[in-house]
Design a protein around this motif. Sequence first.
Motif, PDB file in Angstrom:
ATOM      1  N   GLU A 147       0.760  -1.067   0.136  1.00 35.82           N
ATOM      2  CA  GLU A 147       0.163  -0.017   0.041  1.00 35.82           C
ATOM      3  C   GLU A 147       0.915   1.207   0.017  1.00 35.82           C
ATOM      4  O   GLU A 147       0.558   2.404  -0.608  1.00 35.82           O
ATOM      5  N   GLU A 148       1.952   1.185   0.900  1.00 34.50           N
ATOM      6  CA  GLU A 148       2.817   2.397   0.859  1.00 34.50           C
ATOM      7  C   GLU A 148       3.513   2.644  -0.480  1.00 34.50           C
ATOM      8  O   GLU A 148       3.696   3.988  -0.940  1.00 34.50           O
ATOM      9  N   ALA A 149       3.978   1.676  -0.990  1.00 38.06           N
ATOM     10  CA  ALA A 149       4.670   1.776  -2.297  1.00 38.06           C
ATOM     11  C   ALA A 149       3.551   2.437  -3.652  1.00 38.06           C
ATOM     12  O   ALA A 149       3.916   3.406  -4.344  1.00 38.06           O
ATOM     13  N   VAL A 150       2.369   2.168  -3.334  1.00 38.62           N
ATOM     14  CA  VAL A 150       1.223   2.635  -4.112  1.00 38.62           C
ATOM     15  C   VAL A 150       1.039   4.048  -4.043  1.00 38.62           C
ATOM     16  O   VAL A 150       0.968   5.057  -4.785  1.00 38.62           O
ATOM     17  N   LEU A 151       1.145   4.522  -2.779  1.00 40.95           N
ATOM     18  CA  LEU A 151       0.987   5.878  -2.218  1.00 40.95           C
ATOM     19  C   LEU A 151       1.961   6.842  -2.997  1.00 40.95           C
ATOM     20  O   LEU A 151       2.038   7.892  -3.577  1.00 40.95           O
ATOM     21  N   VAL A 152       3.355   6.237  -2.886  1.00 45.37           N
ATOM     22  CA  VAL A 152       4.257   6.912  -3.832  1.00 45.37           C
ATOM     23  C   VAL A 152       4.185   7.240  -5.010  1.00 45.37           C
ATOM     24  O   VAL A 152       4.413   8.290  -5.562  1.00 45.37           O
ATOM     25  N   CYS A 153       3.695   6.015  -5.618  1.00 39.87           N
ATOM     26  CA  CYS A 153       3.288   6.124  -7.104  1.00 39.87           C
ATOM     27  C   CYS A 153       2.039   7.150  -7.388  1.00 39.87           C
ATOM     28  O   CYS A 153       2.193   7.863  -8.574  1.00 39.87           O
ATOM     29  N   ASP A 154       1.205   7.381  -6.484  1.00 41.54           N
ATOM     30  CA  ASP A 154       0.097   8.363  -6.665  1.00 41.54           C
ATOM     31  C   ASP A 154       0.787   9.745  -6.340  1.00 41.54           C
ATOM     32  O   ASP A 154       0.210  10.593  -6.906  1.00 41.54           O
ATOM     33  N   ILE A 155       1.838   9.892  -5.499  1.00 35.95           N
ATOM     34  CA  ILE A 155       2.117  11.183  -5.147  1.00 35.95           C
ATOM     35  C   ILE A 155       2.950  11.628  -6.587  1.00 35.95           C
ATOM     36  O   ILE A 155       2.721  12.906  -6.906  1.00 35.95           O
ATOM     37  N   VAL A 156       3.738  10.878  -7.148  1.00 35.41           N
ATOM     38  CA  VAL A 156       4.334  11.537  -8.495  1.00 35.41           C
ATOM     39  C   VAL A 156       3.187  11.384  -9.789  1.00 35.41           C
ATOM     40  O   VAL A 156       2.876  10.153 -10.199  1.00 35.41           O
ATOM     41  N   ARG A 157       2.891  12.481 -10.342  1.00 34.43           N
ATOM     42  CA  ARG A 157       1.952  12.725 -11.259  1.00 34.43           C
ATOM     43  C   ARG A 157       2.308  12.778 -12.762  1.00 34.43           C
ATOM     44  O   ARG A 157       1.736  12.782 -13.659  1.00 34.43           O
ATOM     45  N   GLY A 158       3.581  13.122 -12.788  1.00 34.72           N
ATOM     46  CA  GLY A 158       4.127  13.242 -14.269  1.00 34.72           C
ATOM     47  C   GLY A 158       5.610  13.525 -14.197  1.00 34.72           C
ATOM     48  O   GLY A 158       6.141  13.633 -13.050  1.00 34.72           O
ATOM     49  N   GLY A 159       6.232  13.741 -15.265  1.00 32.83           N
ATOM     50  CA  GLY A 159       7.702  14.029 -15.293  1.00 32.83           C
ATOM     51  C   GLY A 159       8.465  13.021 -16.148  1.00 32.83           C
ATOM     52  O   GLY A 159       7.957  11.901 -16.792  1.00 32.83           O
ATOM     53  N   ARG A 160       9.718  13.016 -16.108  1.00 31.83           N
ATOM     54  CA  ARG A 160      10.537  12.137 -16.619  1.00 31.83           C
ATOM     55  C   ARG A 160      11.178  11.245 -15.519  1.00 31.83           C
ATOM     56  O   ARG A 160      11.827  12.100 -14.521  1.00 31.83           O
ATOM     57  N   GLY A 197      11.681  26.582  -5.230  1.00 29.13           N
ATOM     58  CA  GLY A 197      12.332  26.153  -4.222  1.00 29.13           C
ATOM     59  C   GLY A 197      13.559  25.243  -4.999  1.00 29.13           C
ATOM     60  O   GLY A 197      13.663  24.893  -6.042  1.00 29.13           O
ATOM     61  N   GLU A 198      14.668  25.253  -4.145  1.00 25.64           N
ATOM     62  CA  GLU A 198      15.791  24.475  -4.616  1.00 25.64           C
ATOM     63  C   GLU A 198      16.674  23.810  -3.371  1.00 25.64           C
ATOM     64  O   GLU A 198      16.410  24.307  -2.204  1.00 25.64           O
ATOM     65  N   ASN A 199      17.667  23.083  -3.836  1.00 26.13           N
ATOM     66  CA  ASN A 199      18.474  22.314  -2.707  1.00 26.13           C
ATOM     67  C   ASN A 199      17.786  21.787  -1.367  1.00 26.13           C
ATOM     68  O   ASN A 199      18.122  22.084  -0.380  1.00 26.13           O
ATOM     69  N   GLY A 200      16.657  21.323  -1.798  1.00 21.90           N
ATOM     70  CA  GLY A 200      15.785  20.639  -0.674  1.00 21.90           C
ATOM     71  C   GLY A 200      16.003  19.350  -0.442  1.00 21.90           C
ATOM     72  O   GLY A 200      16.716  18.510  -1.043  1.00 21.90           O
ATOM     73  N   ARG A 201      15.807  18.867   1.009  1.00 23.45           N
ATOM     74  CA  ARG A 201      15.682  17.419   1.272  1.00 23.45           C
ATOM     75  C   ARG A 201      14.591  17.046   2.079  1.00 23.45           C
ATOM     76  O   ARG A 201      13.755  17.776   2.730  1.00 23.45           O
ATOM     77  N   LEU A 202      13.981  15.928   1.734  1.00 20.58           N
ATOM     78  CA  LEU A 202      12.983  15.385   2.004  1.00 20.58           C
ATOM     79  C   LEU A 202      12.910  14.176   2.837  1.00 20.58           C
ATOM     80  O   LEU A 202      13.701  13.064   2.412  1.00 20.58           O
ATOM     81  N   ARG A 203      12.270  13.742   4.155  1.00 18.32           N
ATOM     82  CA  ARG A 203      12.194  12.408   4.601  1.00 18.32           C
ATOM     83  C   ARG A 203      10.890  11.911   5.021  1.00 18.32           C
ATOM     84  O   ARG A 203      10.355  12.936   5.960  1.00 18.32           O
ATOM     85  N   LEU A 204      10.034  10.951   4.466  1.00 19.14           N
ATOM     86  CA  LEU A 204       8.797  10.757   4.847  1.00 19.14           C
ATOM     87  C   LEU A 204       8.670   9.224   5.106  1.00 19.14           C
ATOM     88  O   LEU A 204       8.933   8.523   4.407  1.00 19.14           O
ATOM     89  N   GLY A 205       8.132   9.043   6.388  1.00 17.18           N
ATOM     90  CA  GLY A 205       7.895   7.616   6.849  1.00 17.18           C
ATOM     91  C   GLY A 205       6.639   7.291   5.864  1.00 17.18           C
ATOM     92  O   GLY A 205       5.805   7.803   5.896  1.00 17.18           O
ATOM     93  N   LEU A 206       6.716   5.826   5.522  1.00 16.97           N
ATOM     94  CA  LEU A 206       5.683   5.565   4.557  1.00 16.97           C
ATOM     95  C   LEU A 206       4.625   4.663   5.473  1.00 16.97           C
ATOM     96  O   LEU A 206       3.831   4.404   4.596  1.00 16.97           O
ATOM     97  N   SER A 207       4.923   4.025   6.589  1.00 19.80           N
ATOM     98  CA  SER A 207       3.885   3.340   7.345  1.00 19.80           C
ATOM     99  C   SER A 207       2.710   4.026   7.980  1.00 19.80           C
ATOM    100  O   SER A 207       2.896   5.318   8.344  1.00 19.80           O
ATOM    101  N   PRO A 208       1.711   3.574   7.399  1.00 23.47           N
ATOM    102  CA  PRO A 208       0.101   4.472   7.968  1.00 23.47           C
ATOM    103  C   PRO A 208       0.314   4.593   9.314  1.00 23.47           C
ATOM    104  O   PRO A 208      -0.373   5.543   9.821  1.00 23.47           O
ATOM    105  N   GLN A 209       0.777   3.756  10.109  1.00 20.56           N
ATOM    106  CA  GLN A 209       0.744   3.854  11.395  1.00 20.56           C
ATOM    107  C   GLN A 209       1.754   4.946  12.110  1.00 20.56           C
ATOM    108  O   GLN A 209       1.620   5.328  13.140  1.00 20.56           O
TER     109      GLN A 209
END
Length: 266
Positions: A106-119, A189-201
């Motif tokens: 489920e969590e991997a499907v969420l990531v696929c849904d976050i990315v809507r387009g691009g290369r 924005g530029e030079n950004g860093r992101l960290r997101l936990g994917l577990s729904p809990q």
Amino acid sequence: YVPQECVLFAGTVRDNIAHRRPEATDDEIIRAATLAGVRLAATLELTETRMALRVPEFVAATPQLSLALGWVVDAERHPRIEITLEGGGDAEGARAAALPFLVDIEEAVLVCDIVRGGRVPHIRVALTGDTVDDLTRLANLFIEGRIEDGRIDLPFIRFDAEGVAGGFRIRDGFLEAEGIQARRNGLSGENGRLRLGLSPQDQPLSLDLALQAELAVLPDLLARMIDDPEFQRELKLVQSIEGRAAGRLRLGGRVPDVTVEVEAGQ
């Protein structure tokens, strides 16, 4: 034992395509069933204890996609099952290629849904385990790649952006990205860093992004992202604001209780 039989379930062709994802829309079904300009090469190794399917070349013109696939089941090694997918193309093509292997995570499907387009010039997916059930566990998934000119949507903080670029990975249950660039309605924005936990809990979130912005767009952006009633009342007192500012946008906390900090440097 590796089954050698193909199975066609009762029902329509649509039912069979959507068997693992019955909520798929008609447009998604059509995209999944349509590959134009396909070129494919494959080898299959079968012994009493090992099955190895390797597809060193899978190329499709629509959606644009170039991949190499490996699928190994070996009773004499650990982990027994290893699936790898490596290549690149447009985000739609990469998403369509990866989803069949990730649909039970489920969590991997969420990531696929976050990315809507691009290369996606490069992506590598690795899924390992000793049993089929192991392949549904987020901890056994590793994804690494890069996105360019992308579109993303983060619904849990009501934030979307375009022109997204940067490297990303999923490992140990976290989505991580670095060197992020993005644009949104008067913001860059530029030079950004992101960290997101994917577990729904438990979804810790950390985002730090150098920001340049038209001040006029900030009230609407902050109103979308911050639910605090007191902040919303104060924000409504702002009648107009003009000019440009440079600073940093920081998000922290755990979804959905995310704090937003905007630091103006200039």
